[in-house]
Design an enzyme around this catalytic site. Structure first.
Site, PDB file in Angstrom:
ATOM      1  N   ASN A   5       1.604  -2.424  -6.280  1.00  0.00           N
ATOM      2  CA  ASN A   5       0.516  -2.431  -5.314  1.00  0.00           C
ATOM      3  C   ASN A   5      -0.251  -1.130  -5.453  1.00  0.00           C
ATOM      4  O   ASN A   5       0.165  -0.083  -4.976  1.00  0.00           O
ATOM      5  CB  ASN A   5       1.062  -2.585  -3.891  1.00  0.00           C
ATOM      6  N   LEU A   7      -2.906  -0.206  -4.064  1.00  0.00           N
ATOM      7  CA  LEU A   7      -3.735   0.165  -2.927  1.00  0.00           C
ATOM      8  C   LEU A   7      -3.119   1.259  -2.062  1.00  0.00           C
ATOM      9  O   LEU A   7      -3.774   1.799  -1.196  1.00  0.00           O
ATOM     10  CB  LEU A   7      -4.034  -1.055  -2.063  1.00  0.00           C
ATOM     11  N   HIS A   8      -1.872   1.550  -2.256  1.00  0.00           N
ATOM     12  CA  HIS A   8      -1.212   2.572  -1.442  1.00  0.00           C
ATOM     13  C   HIS A   8      -1.164   3.884  -2.223  1.00  0.00           C
ATOM     14  O   HIS A   8      -0.300   4.087  -3.063  1.00  0.00           O
ATOM     15  CB  HIS A   8       0.189   2.113  -1.027  1.00  0.00           C
ATOM     16  N   ARG A   9      -2.100   4.760  -1.958  1.00  0.00           N
ATOM     17  CA  ARG A   9      -2.238   6.008  -2.685  1.00  0.00           C
ATOM     18  C   ARG A   9      -1.304   7.059  -2.089  1.00  0.00           C
ATOM     19  O   ARG A   9      -1.469   7.491  -0.963  1.00  0.00           O
ATOM     20  CB  ARG A   9      -3.693   6.482  -2.607  1.00  0.00           C
ATOM     21  N   ALA A  15      -1.126   6.884   3.239  1.00  0.00           N
ATOM     22  CA  ALA A  15      -0.899   5.930   2.159  1.00  0.00           C
ATOM     23  C   ALA A  15      -1.457   4.552   2.513  1.00  0.00           C
ATOM     24  O   ALA A  15      -1.468   3.658   1.681  1.00  0.00           O
ATOM     25  CB  ALA A  15       0.592   5.819   1.861  1.00  0.00           C
TER      26      ALA A  15
END
Length: 128
Positions: A5, A7-9, A15
């Site tokens: 995934n 999209l979770h930085r 996050a």
């Protein structure tokens, strides 16, 4: 199950992906012909599974898998190859998955065997 995934930085304070600016593309995931993927296996984004590869149940595949390799574990590692290097080259050169359906029906007995040379000989003698 596709993993990764993006999209979770983890390099940001939060996050949580508040918008799509978070997305970091990792490339297409490619699953070659004749692959078998066990249940609950996870294939990460951008990974290529070569023709005839087998992914064990529960494996997490983070790197490309060569043709006819068997991988298992977290992260997945090559456990063995289904055939010898010479046999793998013959199978790849035969382009089995590009054959017409009628030809596949003719060779199904050969496909249900481990005799690569017999398959190649049959193809050379019956599909030219």
């Amino acid at each position: 199950m596709m993993g990764g995934n993006q999209l979770h930085r983890t390099d940001w304070i939060s996050a949580f992906p508040f918008d799509t600016r978070c997305f970091v593309p990792a490339g297409d995931t490619i699953i070659g012909d004749g692959c078998w993927i066990g249940s609950r296996a996870m294939i990460m984004q951008g990974v290529k599974l070569g023709e005839g590869a087998i992914v064990a149940t529960g494996a997490v595949v983070t790197k490309d898998v060569p043709p006819y390799a068997v991988v298992a574990g977290v992260p997945a590692q090559i456990m063995k190859y289904r055939f010898s290097p010479d046999a793998i080259q013959k199978l790849l050169s035969a382009r089995i998955y590009d054959l017409d359906e009628k030809v596949l029906l003719k060779i199904r007995e050969n496909l249900q065997s481990d005799n690569v040379d017999a398959l190649i000989e049959f193809l050379q003698n019956h599909t030219a």
